[in-house]
Design a protein around this motif. Structure first.
Motif, PDB file in Angstrom:
ATOM      1  N   THR A  12       3.448  -1.798   0.861  1.00  0.00           N
ATOM      2  CA  THR A  12       3.725  -3.123   0.297  1.00  0.00           C
ATOM      3  C   THR A  12       4.278  -4.087   1.340  1.00  0.00           C
ATOM      4  OG1 THR A  12       5.920  -2.440  -0.444  1.00  0.00           O
ATOM      5  CG2 THR A  12       4.138  -2.313  -2.043  1.00  0.00           C
ATOM      6  N   GLU A  13       5.061  -3.587   2.286  1.00  0.00           N
ATOM      7  CA  GLU A  13       5.610  -4.474   3.326  1.00  0.00           C
ATOM      8  C   GLU A  13       4.497  -5.051   4.181  1.00  0.00           C
ATOM      9  OE1 GLU A  13       8.496  -2.178   5.481  1.00  0.00           O
ATOM     10  OE2 GLU A  13       9.785  -1.916   3.721  1.00  0.00           O
ATOM     11  N   VAL A  14       3.507  -4.223   4.524  1.00  0.00           N
ATOM     12  CA  VAL A  14       2.365  -4.706   5.308  1.00  0.00           C
ATOM     13  C   VAL A  14       1.552  -5.679   4.472  1.00  0.00           C
ATOM     14  CG1 VAL A  14       0.245  -4.050   6.488  1.00  0.00           C
ATOM     15  CG2 VAL A  14       2.282  -2.618   6.716  1.00  0.00           C
ATOM     16  N   ARG A  15       1.324  -5.345   3.210  1.00  0.00           N
ATOM     17  CA  ARG A  15       0.533  -6.207   2.326  1.00  0.00           C
ATOM     18  C   ARG A  15       1.173  -7.590   2.216  1.00  0.00           C
ATOM     19  NH1 ARG A  15      -2.065  -3.837  -3.130  1.00  0.00           N
ATOM     20  NH2 ARG A  15      -3.392  -2.850  -1.576  1.00  0.00           N
ATOM     21  N   GLU A  16       2.501  -7.626   2.024  1.00  0.00           N
ATOM     22  CA  GLU A  16       3.195  -8.910   1.921  1.00  0.00           C
ATOM     23  C   GLU A  16       3.131  -9.692   3.234  1.00  0.00           C
ATOM     24  OE1 GLU A  16       7.115  -7.856   0.604  1.00  0.00           O
ATOM     25  OE2 GLU A  16       6.394  -7.257  -1.380  1.00  0.00           O
ATOM     26  N   ALA A  17       3.294  -9.010   4.359  1.00  0.00           N
ATOM     27  CA  ALA A  17       3.222  -9.680   5.668  1.00  0.00           C
ATOM     28  C   ALA A  17       1.841 -10.286   5.882  1.00  0.00           C
ATOM     29  CB  ALA A  17       3.559  -8.699   6.787  1.00  0.00           C
ATOM     30  N   VAL A  18       0.799  -9.520   5.582  1.00  0.00           N
ATOM     31  CA  VAL A  18      -0.574 -10.006   5.771  1.00  0.00           C
ATOM     32  C   VAL A  18      -0.841 -11.207   4.859  1.00  0.00           C
ATOM     33  CG1 VAL A  18      -3.005  -9.394   5.438  1.00  0.00           C
ATOM     34  CG2 VAL A  18      -1.467  -7.812   6.632  1.00  0.00           C
ATOM     35  N   ASP A  20       1.246 -13.344   3.943  1.00  0.00           N
ATOM     36  CA  ASP A  20       1.982 -14.477   4.510  1.00  0.00           C
ATOM     37  C   ASP A  20       1.452 -14.906   5.876  1.00  0.00           C
ATOM     38  OD1 ASP A  20       3.616 -14.479   2.295  1.00  0.00           O
ATOM     39  OD2 ASP A  20       5.236 -13.356   3.259  1.00  0.00           O
ATOM     40  N   GLY A  21       0.374 -14.254   6.336  1.00  0.00           N
ATOM     41  CA  GLY A  21      -0.212 -14.586   7.635  1.00  0.00           C
ATOM     42  C   GLY A  21       0.567 -14.006   8.806  1.00  0.00           C
ATOM     43  N   ALA A  22       1.355 -12.980   8.545  1.00  0.00           N
ATOM     44  CA  ALA A  22       2.166 -12.357   9.598  1.00  0.00           C
ATOM     45  C   ALA A  22       1.723 -10.903   9.771  1.00  0.00           C
ATOM     46  CB  ALA A  22       3.642 -12.419   9.205  1.00  0.00           C
ATOM     47  N   HIS A  23       2.482 -10.165  10.578  1.00  0.00           N
ATOM     48  CA  HIS A  23       2.200  -8.757  10.835  1.00  0.00           C
ATOM     49  C   HIS A  23       3.485  -7.949  10.661  1.00  0.00           C
ATOM     50  CE1 HIS A  23      -1.673  -9.869  12.540  1.00  0.00           C
ATOM     51  NE2 HIS A  23      -1.043 -10.787  13.246  1.00  0.00           N
ATOM     52  N   HIS A  24       3.314  -6.713  10.229  1.00  0.00           N
ATOM     53  CA  HIS A  24       4.442  -5.778  10.153  1.00  0.00           C
ATOM     54  C   HIS A  24       4.806  -5.391  11.582  1.00  0.00           C
ATOM     55  CE1 HIS A  24       6.627  -2.044   9.210  1.00  0.00           C
ATOM     56  NE2 HIS A  24       6.824  -2.582   8.011  1.00  0.00           N
ATOM     57  N   ARG A  25       6.079  -5.173  11.842  1.00  0.00           N
ATOM     58  CA  ARG A  25       6.469  -4.902  13.233  1.00  0.00           C
ATOM     59  C   ARG A  25       6.105  -3.513  13.715  1.00  0.00           C
ATOM     60  NH1 ARG A  25      12.705  -5.249  11.363  1.00  0.00           N
ATOM     61  NH2 ARG A  25      12.693  -3.123  10.711  1.00  0.00           N
ATOM     62  N   PHE A  26       5.834  -2.559  12.804  1.00  0.00           N
ATOM     63  CA  PHE A  26       5.493  -1.206  13.244  1.00  0.00           C
ATOM     64  C   PHE A  26       4.100  -0.748  12.827  1.00  0.00           C
ATOM     65  CE2 PHE A  26      10.180  -0.967  12.495  1.00  0.00           C
ATOM     66  CZ  PHE A  26      10.545  -0.949  13.830  1.00  0.00           C
ATOM     67  N   LEU A  27       3.637  -1.193  11.666  1.00  0.00           N
ATOM     68  CA  LEU A  27       2.381  -0.686  11.110  1.00  0.00           C
ATOM     69  C   LEU A  27       1.233  -1.675  11.289  1.00  0.00           C
ATOM     70  CD1 LEU A  27       3.814   0.705   7.749  1.00  0.00           C
ATOM     71  CD2 LEU A  27       3.193   2.016   9.786  1.00  0.00           C
ATOM     72  N   ASP A  28       0.037  -1.123  11.428  1.00  0.00           N
ATOM     73  CA  ASP A  28      -1.167  -1.941  11.539  1.00  0.00           C
ATOM     74  C   ASP A  28      -1.453  -2.656  10.218  1.00  0.00           C
ATOM     75  OD1 ASP A  28      -1.643  -1.103  14.150  1.00  0.00           O
ATOM     76  OD2 ASP A  28      -2.927   0.566  13.504  1.00  0.00           O
ATOM     77  N   PRO A  56       7.145   7.648   2.339  1.00  0.00           N
ATOM     78  CA  PRO A  56       8.262   7.384   1.414  1.00  0.00           C
ATOM     79  C   PRO A  56       8.277   5.960   0.857  1.00  0.00           C
ATOM     80  CG  PRO A  56       9.044   7.450   3.681  1.00  0.00           C
ATOM     81  CD  PRO A  56       7.593   7.840   3.721  1.00  0.00           C
ATOM     82  N   GLU A  57       8.694   5.864  -0.409  1.00  0.00           N
ATOM     83  CA  GLU A  57       8.802   4.560  -1.065  1.00  0.00           C
ATOM     84  C   GLU A  57       9.792   3.650  -0.340  1.00  0.00           C
ATOM     85  OE1 GLU A  57       9.902   5.723  -5.026  1.00  0.00           O
ATOM     86  OE2 GLU A  57       7.813   5.830  -5.683  1.00  0.00           O
ATOM     87  N   ARG A  58      10.871   4.216   0.197  1.00  0.00           N
ATOM     88  CA  ARG A  58      11.877   3.405   0.887  1.00  0.00           C
ATOM     89  C   ARG A  58      11.311   2.704   2.128  1.00  0.00           C
ATOM     90  NH1 ARG A  58      12.897   8.636   2.156  1.00  0.00           N
ATOM     91  NH2 ARG A  58      12.985   9.152   4.362  1.00  0.00           N
ATOM     92  N   ALA A  59      10.167   3.186   2.625  1.00  0.00           N
ATOM     93  CA  ALA A  59       9.513   2.555   3.771  1.00  0.00           C
ATOM     94  C   ALA A  59       8.389   1.621   3.321  1.00  0.00           C
ATOM     95  CB  ALA A  59       8.977   3.621   4.727  1.00  0.00           C
ATOM     96  N   GLY A  60       8.290   1.380   2.015  1.00  0.00           N
ATOM     97  CA  GLY A  60       7.311   0.422   1.498  1.00  0.00           C
ATOM     98  C   GLY A  60       5.993   1.015   1.038  1.00  0.00           C
ATOM     99  N   TYR A  61       5.858   2.339   1.093  1.00  0.00           N
ATOM    100  CA  TYR A  61       4.594   2.962   0.689  1.00  0.00           C
ATOM    101  C   TYR A  61       4.496   3.089  -0.826  1.00  0.00           C
ATOM    102  CZ  TYR A  61       3.956   4.164   5.586  1.00  0.00           C
ATOM    103  OH  TYR A  61       3.799   4.094   6.947  1.00  0.00           O
ATOM    104  N   VAL A  62       3.264   2.964  -1.308  1.00  0.00           N
ATOM    105  CA  VAL A  62       2.977   3.110  -2.732  1.00  0.00           C
ATOM    106  C   VAL A  62       1.824   4.105  -2.874  1.00  0.00           C
ATOM    107  CG1 VAL A  62       2.138   1.946  -4.806  1.00  0.00           C
ATOM    108  CG2 VAL A  62       3.694   0.756  -3.255  1.00  0.00           C
ATOM    109  N   ILE A  63       2.029   5.117  -3.701  1.00  0.00           N
ATOM    110  CA  ILE A  63       0.977   6.089  -4.003  1.00  0.00           C
ATOM    111  C   ILE A  63       0.208   5.536  -5.199  1.00  0.00           C
ATOM    112  CG2 ILE A  63       0.468   8.472  -4.686  1.00  0.00           C
ATOM    113  CD1 ILE A  63       1.857   8.214  -1.914  1.00  0.00           C
ATOM    114  N   THR A  64      -1.089   5.329  -5.011  1.00  0.00           N
ATOM    115  CA  THR A  64      -1.892   4.729  -6.072  1.00  0.00           C
ATOM    116  C   THR A  64      -2.575   5.755  -6.954  1.00  0.00           C
ATOM    117  OG1 THR A  64      -3.860   4.565  -4.679  1.00  0.00           O
ATOM    118  CG2 THR A  64      -2.335   2.673  -4.688  1.00  0.00           C
ATOM    119  N   GLY A  65      -2.719   6.983  -6.461  1.00  0.00           N
ATOM    120  CA  GLY A  65      -3.359   7.997  -7.274  1.00  0.00           C
ATOM    121  C   GLY A  65      -3.573   9.281  -6.494  1.00  0.00           C
ATOM    122  N   VAL A  66      -3.778  10.365  -7.243  1.00  0.00           N
ATOM    123  CA  VAL A  66      -4.045  11.682  -6.677  1.00  0.00           C
ATOM    124  C   VAL A  66      -5.275  12.239  -7.382  1.00  0.00           C
ATOM    125  CG1 VAL A  66      -3.141  14.008  -6.306  1.00  0.00           C
ATOM    126  CG2 VAL A  66      -1.579  12.047  -6.261  1.00  0.00           C
TER     127      VAL A  66
END
Length: 70
Positions: A12-18, A20-28, A56-66
Motif C-alpha cells: 500500500t505504501e508503494v501504491r500510494e506513492a505511485v 502521488d507521482g512519487a516513489h517508495h524509498r526502498f521498494l520498486d 508483514p502488514e506493518r511494512a505496508g503489504y496486503v495479502i489479496t488471496g491464497v
C-alpha cells in the motif's frame, strides 16, 4: 503433506506513492501491483501465515488471496 500455494500481495505504501507521482524509498514501483508468489505449506492457513511473515502488514503489504496450485 506439503502443497504449493499462490499468494497475491502488493504494498500500500508503494501504491500510494505511485498514485502521488512519487516513489517508495526502498521498494520498486512494481509493488503497487499485485505480485503472485509461490509458497509451500501444509494448508491455506499456513501459506497465509508464511506470507504474512515474509510480507508483514506493518511494512505496508496486503495479502489479496491464497490459492492452491494443482
Amino acid at each position: 503433506m506439503l502443497k504449493k500455494f499462490e499468494v497475491g500481495v502488493f504494498n500500500t505504501e508503494v501504491r500510494e506513492a505511485v498514485q502521488d507521482g512519487a516513489h517508495h524509498r526502498f521498494l520498486d514501483d512494481e509493488w503497487a501491483d499485485i505480485h503472485w508468489v509461490e509458497i509451500v505449506a501444509q494448508n491455506e492457513q499456513e501459506a497465509q501465515q508464511k506470507a504474512l511473515r515474509r510480507y508483514p502488514e506493518r511494512a505496508g503489504y496486503v495479502i489479496t488471496g491464497v490459492q492452491a496450485l494443482e
